[in-house]
Enzyme design. Structure first.
Site, short mmCIF file in Angstrom:
data_model
loop_
_atom_site.label_atom_id
_atom_site.label_comp_id
_atom_site.label_asym_id
_atom_site.label_seq_id
_atom_site.Cartn_x
_atom_site.Cartn_y
_atom_site.Cartn_z
N ARG A 285 1.13 2.79 -7.21
CA ARG A 285 -0.10 2.39 -6.51
C ARG A 285 0.26 1.20 -5.62
NH1 ARG A 285 -3.52 -0.67 -10.20
NH2 ARG A 285 -2.82 -2.37 -8.88
N HIS A 289 -5.97 -1.90 -7.44
CA HIS A 289 -6.62 -0.84 -8.23
C HIS A 289 -7.85 -0.33 -7.48
CE1 HIS A 289 -8.48 1.38 -11.45
NE2 HIS A 289 -9.55 0.63 -11.33
N TYR A 298 -0.92 -9.95 -11.33
CA TYR A 298 -0.22 -9.35 -12.46
C TYR A 298 1.05 -8.57 -12.09
CZ TYR A 298 -3.10 -5.38 -10.94
OH TYR A 298 -3.73 -4.40 -10.20
C1 LIG Z 1 -13.95 5.28 -20.50
C2 LIG Z 1 -13.63 4.20 -19.53
N1 LIG Z 1 -13.07 3.04 -19.96
C3 LIG Z 1 -12.77 2.06 -19.10
C4 LIG Z 1 -13.07 2.21 -17.77
C5 LIG Z 1 -12.70 1.10 -16.78
N2 LIG Z 1 -11.57 1.52 -15.95
C6 LIG Z 1 -11.74 1.95 -14.69
S1 LIG Z 1 -10.29 2.41 -13.97
C7 LIG Z 1 -9.42 2.00 -15.35
C8 LIG Z 1 -7.92 2.17 -15.39
C9 LIG Z 1 -7.46 3.59 -15.19
O1 LIG Z 1 -6.07 3.63 -15.04
P1 LIG Z 1 -5.31 4.98 -14.81
O2 LIG Z 1 -5.77 6.01 -15.75
O3 LIG Z 1 -3.87 4.66 -14.81
O4 LIG Z 1 -5.78 5.45 -13.34
P2 LIG Z 1 -5.55 4.73 -11.92
O5 LIG Z 1 -6.78 3.90 -11.65
O6 LIG Z 1 -4.32 3.92 -12.02
O7 LIG Z 1 -5.46 5.82 -10.93
C10 LIG Z 1 -10.25 1.52 -16.35
C11 LIG Z 1 -9.78 1.06 -17.67
C12 LIG Z 1 -13.68 3.40 -17.35
N3 LIG Z 1 -13.99 3.63 -16.07
N4 LIG Z 1 -13.95 4.38 -18.23
#
Ligand SMILES: Cc1ncc(C[n+]2csc(CCOP(=O)(O)OP(=O)(O)O)c2C)c(N)n1
Ligand SMILES: [Mg+2]
Length: 391
Positions: A285, A289, A298
């Site tokens: 990425r 985020h 970080y």
């Molecule tokens: C069930 C749930 N827990 C926490 C969140 C908060 N949250 C949003 S994005 C994220 C991280 C996701 O990371 P990843 O699966 O690696 O996907 P990326 O954003 O890197 O594409 C979190 C913890 C959420 N949206 N849904």
């Protein structure tokens, strides 16, 4: 012969590509285009599958155009958020090849279940790129018809869409729409962080034991917001598949050709009735985020720079250039198309009408409900109570 299927080797006028075993060296990934833009003729996956593509020059140029367009539209969306025109934006920067490669590997009958970042797959499904901007501007709930485009609504709840995809894929199988070359397959997108969710692990179990025609496509972009990969796993993610009873493969997610080859193969296995598989698209990425995140808190700049050298568009451009598949006029024309489409996108975002607040009740249920009607009435009376008041 379908686009990208195993086929004759490259044309004589080009440098002879090499073959490579994916299981040697680190990282253990399937790659058909090196960061320098050199073609690798074929790559062997961990289960012995040999991956290759054979695109026409026109198709190679088409993939490049897709990559440039989705990056440009994404950059425009980020700028719109910075200027206060969107509430939030989740950028795909760096992940274009994983998304375009897998998105173009889908056949028209295949169904996709995205997260909130799959703007490149959305583009490949033929959906107007304005659609997710309405969602992130907060003026509608997405806008596209999932059945028409075979692309489900964006899902913010991490991992939930893998269960939706599993149920959908089980239905496809039970309805007898698998088992032939024109059968249906399903793909579920999720991130590295999502692999720690219960939902995703439950989806793996159900898809496995019900032989669902499902490709789990994990974009490992190395972070779940600020949490690095080592907080999610101590084994390469693709190897998790073995414990659930289906194959897994790691592909270079910054290589559009390998992403295409691996996804096409997994989808075709699924449609033929051979069950699910896991693809780990190893990528990065490059941006934040979302626009509400500051990655300098970080991660270090040298890490970002190292991945910059593996850029998915630069390597495709180097390949097209090196093999004389495209010239300067072509690259300029693609840039101009991207610029024009971005301007058009911006104009349309700025002209989006603000919805009436009461319209939030409109699409909760297809045919409404008495409770909802009562809530709408109450909300309308409440809103009207402000008219003419000082508030
Ligand atoms: C069930 C749930 N827990 C926490 C969140 C908060 N949250 C949003 S994005 C994220 C991280 C996701 O990371 P990843 O699966 O690696 O996907 P990326 O954003 O890197 O594409 C979190 C913890 C959420 N949206 N849904
Ligand atoms: Mg991630």
């Amino acid at each position: 012969m379908a686009k990208g299927d195993p086929a004759v080797s490259s044309r004589g006028r080009r440098a002879a590509p090499r073959s490579r075993r994916a299981t040697t060296g680190e990282p253990e990934l399937v790659q058909l285009l090196t960061p320098a833009g050199e073609r690798i003729e074929s790559a062997t996956g961990p289960d012995g599958t040999e991956y290759r593509v054979d695109f026409t020059d026109e198709e190679y140029r088409g993939l490049y155009r897709d990559l440039v367009l989705v990056r440009k539209l994404d950059a425009e969306a980020t700028a719109l958020q910075r200027q206060g025109e969107l509430g939030l934006w989740a950028s795909l920067l760096g992940q274009e090849a994983a998304q375009v490669g897998s998105g173009r590997a889908l056949r028209s009958q295949d169904m996709a279940f995205p997260t909130y970042r799959e703007h490149g797959v959305l583009y490949c499904r033929g959906i107007d790129p304005i659609m997710p901007l309405g969602l992130f501007r907060g003026v509608d709930q997405g806008g596209w018809d999932p059945n028409e485009f075979k692309f489900n609504m964006y899902t913010i709840v991490i991992g939930a869409q893998t269960l939706h995809a599993t149920g959908y894929a089980m239905g496809v199988h039970m309805d007898g729409r698998t088992g032939t070359e024109d059968g249906e397959a399903v793909i579920a997108y999720f991130g590295d962080g999502a692999t720690s969710q219960g939902d995703v692990n439950e989806a793996f179990v159900w898809a496995s034991v019900f032989n669902a025609p499902l490709v789990f496509f994990c974009q490992n972009n190395q972070y779940a917001i600020s949490e690095p990969l080592e907080r999610q796993t101590r084994v390469p993610l693709y190897r998790r598949a073995g414990g659930f009873g289906f194959p897994g493969v790691r592909v270079d997610g910054n290589d559009v050709l390998a992403s295409y080859a691996v996804t096409r193969h997994a989808l075709d296995n699924a449609r033929l009735g051979q069950g699910p598989s896991l693809i780990e698209a190893y990528t990065y990425r490059m941006g934040a985020h979302t626009t509400s995140d500051d990655p300098t808190r970080y991660r270090i700049a040298s890490e970002v720079e190292a991945w910059q050298a593996k850029d998915p568009i630069a390597r495709m451009k180097a390949f097209l250039d090196r093999q004389q598949i495209a010239d300067a006029d072509f690259f300029a024309e693609v840039d101009e198309q991207a610029r024009t489409e971005a301007v058009h996108l911006r104009e349309r975002v700025l002209n989006m009408p603000d919805p009436q607040p009461v319209s939030m009740f409109d699409h909760v249920y297809p045919h409404g409900s008495p409770e909802l009607d009562a809530q709408r009435d109450q909300f309308s009376r409440y809103s009207e109570s402000f008219e003419g008041s000082a508030h």
